[in-house]
Design a protein around this motif. Structure first.
Motif, PDB file in Angstrom:
ATOM      1  N   LEU A  13       0.468  -1.374  -0.140  1.00 38.88           N
ATOM      2  CA  LEU A  13       0.122  -0.111   0.207  1.00 38.88           C
ATOM      3  C   LEU A  13       1.274   1.210  -0.531  1.00 38.88           C
ATOM      4  O   LEU A  13       1.916   1.108   0.791  1.00 38.88           O
ATOM      5  CB  LEU A  13      -0.565  -0.118   1.409  1.00 38.88           C
ATOM      6  CG  LEU A  13      -1.496   1.113   1.408  1.00 38.88           C
ATOM      7  CD1 LEU A  13      -2.813   1.692   1.098  1.00 38.88           C
ATOM      8  CD2 LEU A  13      -1.840   1.112   3.008  1.00 38.88           C
ATOM      9  N   TRP A  15       1.919   4.810   0.989  1.00 36.14           N
ATOM     10  CA  TRP A  15       0.995   5.200   2.406  1.00 36.14           C
ATOM     11  C   TRP A  15       1.515   6.329   2.712  1.00 36.14           C
ATOM     12  O   TRP A  15       3.135   6.803   2.975  1.00 36.14           O
ATOM     13  CB  TRP A  15       1.167   4.268   3.967  1.00 36.14           C
ATOM     14  CG  TRP A  15       1.096   4.759   5.205  1.00 36.14           C
ATOM     15  CD1 TRP A  15       1.786   5.769   5.573  1.00 36.14           C
ATOM     16  CD2 TRP A  15      -0.372   4.511   5.845  1.00 36.14           C
ATOM     17  NE1 TRP A  15       0.939   5.476   7.224  1.00 36.14           N
ATOM     18  CE2 TRP A  15      -0.101   5.179   7.290  1.00 36.14           C
ATOM     19  CE3 TRP A  15      -1.455   4.113   5.152  1.00 36.14           C
ATOM     20  CZ2 TRP A  15      -1.118   5.511   8.135  1.00 36.14           C
ATOM     21  CZ3 TRP A  15      -2.265   3.609   6.447  1.00 36.14           C
ATOM     22  CH2 TRP A  15      -2.451   4.759   7.673  1.00 36.14           C
ATOM     23  N   ASP A  20      -6.820   8.745   3.136  1.00 35.27           N
ATOM     24  CA  ASP A  20      -7.081   8.055   2.612  1.00 35.27           C
ATOM     25  C   ASP A  20      -6.803   6.849   1.860  1.00 35.27           C
ATOM     26  O   ASP A  20      -6.755   5.827   1.785  1.00 35.27           O
ATOM     27  CB  ASP A  20      -7.169   9.341   0.448  1.00 35.27           C
ATOM     28  CG  ASP A  20      -7.590  10.414   0.494  1.00 35.27           C
ATOM     29  OD1 ASP A  20      -8.648  10.547   1.300  1.00 35.27           O
ATOM     30  OD2 ASP A  20      -7.219  11.416   0.147  1.00 35.27           O
ATOM     31  N   CYS A  21      -5.022   6.571   2.125  1.00 33.27           N
ATOM     32  CA  CYS A  21      -4.276   5.756   1.828  1.00 33.27           C
ATOM     33  C   CYS A  21      -5.257   4.895   3.628  1.00 33.27           C
ATOM     34  O   CYS A  21      -5.536   3.598   3.207  1.00 33.27           O
ATOM     35  CB  CYS A  21      -3.249   5.761   2.435  1.00 33.27           C
ATOM     36  SG  CYS A  21      -2.469   6.773   3.821  1.00 33.27           S
ATOM     37  N   ALA A  24      -7.920   3.911   2.171  1.00 27.55           N
ATOM     38  CA  ALA A  24      -8.281   2.550   0.289  1.00 27.55           C
ATOM     39  C   ALA A  24      -7.857   1.205   1.737  1.00 27.55           C
ATOM     40  O   ALA A  24      -8.099   0.126   0.653  1.00 27.55           O
ATOM     41  CB  ALA A  24      -7.078   3.491   0.126  1.00 27.55           C
ATOM     42  N   GLU A  27     -10.859  -0.656   2.811  1.00 31.07           N
ATOM     43  CA  GLU A  27     -11.440  -1.442   1.495  1.00 31.07           C
ATOM     44  C   GLU A  27     -11.250  -2.159   0.626  1.00 31.07           C
ATOM     45  O   GLU A  27     -12.124  -3.112   0.234  1.00 31.07           O
ATOM     46  CB  GLU A  27     -12.477   0.079   0.874  1.00 31.07           C
ATOM     47  CG  GLU A  27     -13.465   1.237   1.464  1.00 31.07           C
ATOM     48  CD  GLU A  27     -14.454   0.719   2.239  1.00 31.07           C
ATOM     49  OE1 GLU A  27     -15.610   0.445   1.172  1.00 31.07           O
ATOM     50  OE2 GLU A  27     -14.775   0.227   2.620  1.00 31.07           O
ATOM     51  N   GLY A 107      -4.508   5.720  -2.955  1.00 34.23           N
ATOM     52  CA  GLY A 107      -5.760   6.295  -2.156  1.00 34.23           C
ATOM     53  C   GLY A 107      -6.490   7.378  -2.922  1.00 34.23           C
ATOM     54  O   GLY A 107      -7.084   7.584  -3.012  1.00 34.23           O
ATOM     55  N   ASP A 108      -5.757   7.047  -4.294  1.00 40.81           N
ATOM     56  CA  ASP A 108      -6.143   8.278  -5.276  1.00 40.81           C
ATOM     57  C   ASP A 108      -7.700   7.748  -5.504  1.00 40.81           C
ATOM     58  O   ASP A 108      -8.589   7.307  -5.504  1.00 40.81           O
ATOM     59  CB  ASP A 108      -5.893   8.075  -6.696  1.00 40.81           C
ATOM     60  CG  ASP A 108      -4.018   8.383  -6.727  1.00 40.81           C
ATOM     61  OD1 ASP A 108      -3.806   8.914  -5.875  1.00 40.81           O
ATOM     62  OD2 ASP A 108      -2.960   7.135  -6.587  1.00 40.81           O
ATOM     63  N   LEU A 133     -10.796   3.039  -3.728  1.00 42.04           N
ATOM     64  CA  LEU A 133     -11.915   4.424  -3.605  1.00 42.04           C
ATOM     65  C   LEU A 133     -11.800   5.089  -5.152  1.00 42.04           C
ATOM     66  O   LEU A 133     -12.624   5.867  -5.109  1.00 42.04           O
ATOM     67  CB  LEU A 133     -11.020   5.842  -2.426  1.00 42.04           C
ATOM     68  CG  LEU A 133     -10.576   4.591  -1.407  1.00 42.04           C
ATOM     69  CD1 LEU A 133     -10.089   6.013  -0.480  1.00 42.04           C
ATOM     70  CD2 LEU A 133     -12.027   3.782  -0.680  1.00 42.04           C
ATOM     71  N   CYS A 186     -12.411  16.069  -0.075  1.00 48.63           N
ATOM     72  CA  CYS A 186     -11.435  15.221   0.773  1.00 48.63           C
ATOM     73  C   CYS A 186      -9.936  15.615   0.704  1.00 48.63           C
ATOM     74  O   CYS A 186      -9.074  15.024   0.847  1.00 48.63           O
ATOM     75  CB  CYS A 186     -10.963  13.629  -0.165  1.00 48.63           C
ATOM     76  SG  CYS A 186     -12.688  12.637  -0.028  1.00 48.63           S
ATOM     77  N   GLU A 188      -8.597  16.897  -2.550  1.00 51.68           N
ATOM     78  CA  GLU A 188      -8.015  15.561  -3.490  1.00 51.68           C
ATOM     79  C   GLU A 188      -6.790  16.894  -4.308  1.00 51.68           C
ATOM     80  O   GLU A 188      -6.273  16.380  -4.725  1.00 51.68           O
ATOM     81  CB  GLU A 188      -8.524  15.292  -3.714  1.00 51.68           C
ATOM     82  CG  GLU A 188      -8.742  13.534  -5.415  1.00 51.68           C
ATOM     83  CD  GLU A 188      -7.705  12.792  -4.747  1.00 51.68           C
ATOM     84  OE1 GLU A 188      -7.182  12.109  -5.488  1.00 51.68           O
ATOM     85  OE2 GLU A 188      -7.525  12.573  -3.160  1.00 51.68           O
TER      86      GLU A 188
END
Length: 227
Positions: A13, A15, A20-21, A24, A27, A107-108, A133, A186, A188
């Motif tokens: 992952l 991180w 977000d990460c 992610a 999920e 986590g994008d 995500l 978020c 982003e």
């Protein structure tokens, strides 16, 4: 009798220390998309902090401990050229390959150029990117994170988009209500970055104290100090 579902692929992952990460990871596990066996983080050699987020290395180490996962750290020089970044990431990916991993979780949320860049760089290595995500409406996603128990604080704020007073605040419903309409819920587009201190991905919360808030290199940083 139906056949058993295939085991999810082993993955590392990406991180960043933020929400977000973290979500992610939650999920990816819930949906059976990946068996995450390690986390990879880029850090700033000059400041001994997570790149962009400014999270202290000590807090990063506590996060990895709470995740129960090994941390692959990628130290970057400051300033960092694109050549330096790609060279050091290539070396880190050799460590990923040594784990027998052919998948990487990110986590994008919706930035197409970022996703395309990641996929382009991973393709020659035979590594496939997973985006648990991707494409979810961020207004809903932000609230899903909070409802899942993700406890995060705003550690970096871009004052061109968000008032510096937001630095250090908890990522919660109150904050979402106070965000200007021009700011993604978020963050982003880089309006803000967070550091997580608790959530379902951690074995235990990480107690922190809010330290000094400073402005540097055009950003406002709130220092989270692990107790």
């Amino acid at each position: 009798m139906s056949a058993a579902a295939p085991a999810p692929p082993r993955a590392v992952l990406s991180w960043s220390s933020g929400k977000d990460c973290a979500f992610a990871l939650v999920e990816a596990r819930r949906l059976g998309l990946a068996d995450v066996v390690a986390v990879l983080t880029t850090t700033n050699e000059a400041f001994n902090r997570v790149a962009m987020h400014g999270t202290r290395a000590a807090l990063l180490a506590r996060q990895a401990e709470a995740l129960g996962l090994p941390l692959i750290e990628v130290p970057l020089p400051w300033p960092c050229s694109n050549e330096d970044y790609e060279s050091r990431m290539a070396a880190a990916m050799q460590k990923v390959a040594a784990l027998g991993v052919r998948h990487m979780v990110f986590g994008d949320l919706f930035l197409e150029d970022v996703r395309a860049y990641r996929e382009e760089k991973l393709r020659p290595l035979g590594v496939e990117a997973i985006f648990p995500l991707w494409g979810r409406p961020t207004y809903t996603l932000a609230r899903d994170m909070i409802a899942a128990g993700i406890d995060a604080r705003l550690v970096t704020v871009d004052p061109r988009h968000l008032d510096p007073s937001f630095a250090g605040r908890r990522f919660d419903e109150s904050l979402l209500a106070d965000l200007p309409e021009t700011v993604d819920p978020c963050g982003e587009r880089g309006e803000f970055h967070t550091a997580v201190v608790a959530g379902p991905m951690f074995s235990a919360p990480i107690p922190v104290t809010l330290g000094e808030t400073v402005q540097r290199d055009g950003f406002v940083y709130a220092d989270l100090i692990p107790d």
